[in-house]
Design a protein around this motif. Structure first.
Motif, short mmCIF file in Angstrom:
data_model
loop_
_atom_site.label_atom_id
_atom_site.label_comp_id
_atom_site.label_asym_id
_atom_site.label_seq_id
_atom_site.Cartn_x
_atom_site.Cartn_y
_atom_site.Cartn_z
N ASP A 102 46.98 41.07 37.96
CA ASP A 102 45.78 40.58 37.60
C ASP A 102 45.27 39.68 37.31
N ILE A 103 43.78 38.92 38.19
CA ILE A 103 43.64 37.27 37.27
C ILE A 103 42.21 37.85 37.61
N ARG A 104 41.00 37.62 36.01
CA ARG A 104 40.63 37.67 35.57
C ARG A 104 39.61 36.78 35.43
N ILE A 105 38.29 35.99 36.13
CA ILE A 105 38.06 34.68 35.49
C ILE A 105 36.49 35.05 35.59
N ALA A 106 35.93 34.27 34.14
CA ALA A 106 34.25 34.95 34.15
C ALA A 106 33.73 33.38 34.75
N CYS A 107 32.84 33.47 35.66
CA CYS A 107 32.21 32.23 35.82
C CYS A 107 30.88 32.24 36.49
N TYR A 108 30.12 31.11 36.22
CA TYR A 108 28.89 31.03 35.98
C TYR A 108 28.89 29.99 37.40
N SER A 109 27.42 29.59 38.32
CA SER A 109 26.91 28.99 38.91
C SER A 109 25.86 27.48 39.04
N ASP A 110 26.36 27.14 39.29
CA ASP A 110 24.59 25.91 39.68
C ASP A 110 23.69 26.56 40.95
N GLY A 111 24.87 26.07 41.87
CA GLY A 111 24.24 26.65 42.90
C GLY A 111 24.41 28.01 43.84
N ASN A 112 25.85 27.62 43.98
CA ASN A 112 26.65 29.15 44.36
C ASN A 112 28.22 28.76 44.27
N GLU A 113 28.56 28.23 43.23
CA GLU A 113 30.08 28.68 43.12
C GLU A 113 30.73 29.27 42.89
N CYS A 114 30.31 30.33 42.49
CA CYS A 114 31.21 31.44 42.04
C CYS A 114 31.22 32.81 43.56
N PRO A 115 29.26 32.70 44.32
CA PRO A 115 30.59 33.70 46.06
C PRO A 115 31.35 33.11 46.22
N ALA A 116 30.98 31.81 46.54
CA ALA A 116 32.26 30.76 46.55
C ALA A 116 33.32 30.78 46.48
N THR A 117 34.15 30.26 45.15
CA THR A 117 35.32 30.85 44.60
C THR A 117 35.90 32.66 45.29
N LYS A 118 34.81 33.35 45.44
CA LYS A 118 34.87 35.02 45.34
C LYS A 118 35.83 34.69 47.20
N THR A 119 34.45 33.73 47.59
CA THR A 119 34.93 34.37 48.87
C THR A 119 37.07 33.35 48.89
N ILE A 157 35.97 37.88 40.38
CA ILE A 157 35.46 37.30 39.55
C ILE A 157 34.35 38.29 38.54
N ASP A 158 34.09 38.26 37.62
CA ASP A 158 32.88 37.61 36.49
C ASP A 158 32.15 37.01 36.37
N GLU A 159 30.53 37.27 37.33
CA GLU A 159 29.17 36.31 37.74
C GLU A 159 28.82 36.47 36.32
N MET A 160 28.73 35.65 35.50
CA MET A 160 27.72 35.73 34.16
C MET A 160 27.11 34.24 34.49
N PRO A 161 26.01 34.49 33.21
CA PRO A 161 24.62 32.94 32.99
C PRO A 161 25.78 32.40 32.44
N ASP A 196 40.74 34.77 32.05
CA ASP A 196 42.54 34.20 32.34
C ASP A 196 41.91 32.82 32.78
N ILE A 197 41.09 32.56 33.06
CA ILE A 197 39.68 31.39 33.89
C ILE A 197 39.35 31.45 33.64
N ALA A 198 37.62 30.70 33.16
CA ALA A 198 36.65 30.54 32.83
C ALA A 198 36.00 29.30 33.46
N ARG A 199 35.37 29.13 34.16
CA ARG A 199 34.31 27.67 34.14
C ARG A 199 33.73 27.36 33.73
N ILE A 200 33.55 26.06 33.12
CA ILE A 200 33.15 26.27 31.53
C ILE A 200 33.26 24.10 31.89
N THR A 201 32.06 24.03 31.20
CA THR A 201 31.59 22.47 30.65
C THR A 201 31.90 21.46 30.10
#
Lengths: 342, 423
Positions: B27-44, B60-64, B83-88
């Motif tokens: 299992d890979i759990r990804i914490a993701c936030y979107s500026d536009g549609n990054e999380c839905p695109a990652t999910k696809t 993919i857990d989409e969060m603010p 396991d993975i997170a989208r960060i700045t």
């Protein structure tokens, strides 16, 4: 019916089943008797009582006492690490940091200016909000205690905001008060200039007081209403027979008899006001600038919302706040006890 | 006894049967936030990856963005991170990042492809680890409401125009078109750093130690506070909230400002939310005496030491970073690629002509940024330098501090943050 036709038949299948159920119930209820007798024989004096309160004490220790101990540890340690063992001991540095000021009335002269902005804003908020809340709640309770048309409806109206989540309350008012919100749209519609409700420090502070009163007044009104209804009617009848004027009746009868409820409302309101955070955080975020930053928001921001979390400072500030709340709670307890004696 | 022996025999006999079954899915759990549609695109794309790799399951857990900033460090410290997170901002979570090099098929190629931005995730020059996959390159620049300029019959300032020139032109447009404010900058120290650098702010001394307030900083900060006070800049964006990040996209979308200083990540929202409401374009970076700079930036998917699926996480990110998939990802999210291979190959965006022009303009801007901007972006604790700028200048705009007091506070806030990081 029994064979004699006088009472129920003791041998009927229904009676038999109910006797069996009774026996089974009795057996189940007697299960604790054996260990209890054993405990009684072993734990003499008041020690058996401790056994009964032990589960509650364990829960209290785990969820109330332990966090306080952890909070104290964080307050005397520094750095930005979260795990207690990774935090270096700094003694009272966090407290002295918070309390060092050139001039306590000028936050800009303090080492931790935002803490002092929070302290002064909270103090101002508490004085104004609690006084207004108490006044409006009392007035509303007195009016709703009279036989007016639609009394039930008005009671529901005043209580309704209490049912709303603080976040919902804040969002509703933000929607109304923001720059392009409903209030300014209405004003522009009437030909008036829009007002910076949440951009001007004085306006924003006033709105936080108003929204807080609007959201919580119903609860305190309800307490006072119950207090008013507990005053015996014959006292008022006697006053009316003596032709006492209404204001005198209110001042000499209603207020003294309502005093226990008023003290409860005052102290509960005071504690709630000191803890103000959720509605204001959503409504103004503490702005404009720091005009509506209150103490709990300072603690939250310092501990959780900064890029470098200063858990030590946040814990020290929360302990100082806890001290204030402890004093207020003791006042409440004393007030309630004197009310009970009176 | 014989029954016990039979049971043991049965268990032994079953071992090959278990061994023959396919391995359990990781299992890979990804914490993701979107500026536009990054999380839905990652999910696809993740769904496609899991079809090709049935031994891996991705959720993919989409969060603010705020949750990433505030909750992720606590989750990681508590050993309960994804396991993975989208960060700045890697600074606050730097020590939890996992080096993927040993789990990558070709670490050298990966390094060659994403090199410059991989350095932003490292803790100093001695660190050579690969901690994640940059999901885009961003650059801040002015987004202009061209329709308002046309209506006011004012030319859009050309390349080389200073911030002062820009504000004069923007004020003319705002006055002519009765637009409430001339411009807005996101309430973000990162966004404001571009103009500061253009006016000569260096952010570091000769030894590389943070030194935020200098003459260049003061030159721009005093200008901006003045513009906010006289109504040219939208004060509300900075002052209304007591702290934290706030963008001004809504103000731009509703034509309440003529120019919006934000960045390339807004293209998706501009395309979908402004649509044909008005014409917009990306203009050249406004200049100062030192340079004409915005700020580079970008988000990244990073992996963590606490992950139970480090190999699978690296496998997914390496797949996502492969040229063909990454180009598709950039097209789906309307982002500028961080991959050298994809930059050479080019991305076919599914955008309107305005969107395509915007991507070209942002790409051109990247090459013109000041080296100071790259140095600042590469500093892992840049947020400790940048956040006090927005907070303290907001206090000046609200009338609670003087500029000199704000400079002192910014200096002490930065010092305080740096001390807390290294007690």
């Amino acid at each position: 019916m029994s064979a004699t036709g006088i009472g129920p038949d003791r041998n009927s299948p229904g009676q038999h089943a109910s006797r069996l159920c009774g026996k089974a119930f009795g057996a189940v209820m007697n299960v604790p008797e054996v260990p209890m007798r054993w405990a009684q024989s072993r734990l003499s004096g008041g020690r058996l009582g401790w056994l009964f309160v032990a589960p509650n004490l364990a829960v209290f220790a785990l969820f109330s006492f332990l966090p306080v101990v952890i909070d104290i540890w964080f307050a005397v340690t520094g750095g930005s690490e979260l795990l207690p063992q990774d935090r270096p001991y700094v003694g009272a540095n966090n407290f002295s940091d918070l309390l060092t000021c050139g001039n306590y009335t000028d936050p800009n002269s303090c080492v931790r200016d935002l803490f002092w902005y929070g302290v002064w804003n909270t103090l101002e908020f508490v004085v104004i909000q609690v006084a207004l809340m108490l006044g409006f709640s009392l007035l509303t309770a007195v009016v709703l205690n009279r036989k007016i048309v639609g009394r039930g409806f008005f009671r529901a109206v005043f209580f309704y905001p209490v049912l709303l989540s603080p976040v919902v309350v804040a969002l509703i008012w933000k929607w109304i008060l923001q720059r392009n919100g409903v209030a300014n749209a209405a004003m522009e519609g009437l030909g008036a200039k829009p007002v910076e409700w949440l951009l001007n420090g004085t306006w924003a502070f006033s709105w936080t007081v108003f929204v807080s009163i609007w959201a919580h007044m119903g609860f305190y009104t309800l307490i006072l209403l119950a207090g008013l209804q507990a005053i015996p009617a014959d006292i008022y009848e006697a006053a009316s027979m003596d032709a006492a004027p209404p204001w005198r009746v209110f001042r000499r009868l209603t207020l003294p008899l309502l005093m226990p409820s008023l003290i409860v409302v005052f102290v509960l309101g005071l504690i709630r006001a000191v803890q103000i955070f959720d509605e204001v955080y959503v409504l103004t975020g503490g702005g404009p600038g720091t005009a509506t930053v209150y103490l709990v928001q300072y603690i939250y921001t310092t501990g959780f919302a900064q890029s470098v979390r200063q858990y030590g400072l946040a814990s020290a500030a929360s302990l100082l706040l806890a001290g204030v709340l402890l004093v207020l709670t003791l006042i409440q307890l004393r007030g309630m006890r004197s009310g009970e004696r009176g | 006894m014989s029954r016990l022996l039979s049971l043991a025999g049965l268990l032994l006999a079953s071992v090959p049967a278990f061994a023959a079954t396919p391995a359990l899915a990781a299992d890979i759990r990804i914490a993701c936030y979107s500026d536009g549609n990054e999380c839905p695109a990652t999910k696809t794309l993740a769904e496609r990856f899991t079809q090709q790799n049935p031994d891996i399951k991705i959720s993919i857990d989409e969060m603010p963005y705020k949750a990433i900033l505030e909750s992720l460090p606590v989750q990681l410290a508590a050993g309960n991170g994804p396991d993975i997170a989208r960060i700045t901002l890697p600074g606050p979570i730097l020590k939890y990042l996992a080096d993927m090099r040993s789990n990558l098929k070709d670490a050298a190629a990966y390094e060659a492809n994403f090199g410059p931005q991989l350095a932003w995730l490292r803790n100093g020059k001695e660190d050579h680890g690969i901690y994640g996959l940059p999901t885009q390159t961003t650059v801040s620049a002015p987004i202009v409401n061209k329709t308002l300029f046309d209506q006011a019959n004012v030319p859009i300032p050309a390349a080389g125009a200073t911030w002062d020139d820009w504000v004069v032109a923007l004020d003319k447009v705002a006055k002519a078109t009765k637009t409430p404010n001339a411009f807005a900058i996101d309430r973000s120290g990162h966004r404001f750093a571009g103009p500061l650098i253009s006016y000569g702010a260096k952010f570091f001394d000769a030894n590389g130690t943070p030194a935020v307030v200098d003459d260049g900083f003061k030159a721009m900060a005093s200008r901006y506070v003045g513009w906010a006070k006289d109504g040219s800049a939208d004060k509300d964006v900075w002052v209304a909230s007591g702290g934290g990040y706030r963008d001004a996209f809504e103000e731009f979308k509703n034509a309440k400002i003529v120019m919006y200083f934000s960045g390339s990540w807004q293209v998706h929202r501009l395309e979908t939310q402004v649509g044909d409401g008005f014409e917009w374009l990306i203009a050249s970076e406004p200049c100062g005496p030192a340079s004409c700079s915005g700020m580079p930036g970008g988000a990244a998917f990073v992996t963590f030491k606490g992950s139970k699926s480090p190999k699978e996480s690296a496998r997914f990110l390496e797949w996502l970073g492969s040229d063909k998939i990454y180009a598709e990802y950039m097209a789906m999210t309307s982002n500028l690629p961080a991959s050298a291979g994809v930059q050479k190959m080019g991305v076919t965006y599914h955008l309107t002509p305005a969107g395509n022009e915007a991507m070209k303009a942002f790409t051109a801007d990247i090459t013109k940024l000041s080296p100071v901007a790259y140095q600042l972006q590469g500093f892992p604790y840049s947020s400790s330098l940048l956040n006090p700028i927005a907070d303290r200048l907001s206090q000046v705009m609200a009338g609670q501090l003087t500029l000199d007091q704000a400079y002192d506070r910014i200096t002490s806030d930065v010092k305080d943050s740096m001390a807390a990081i290294k007690p």
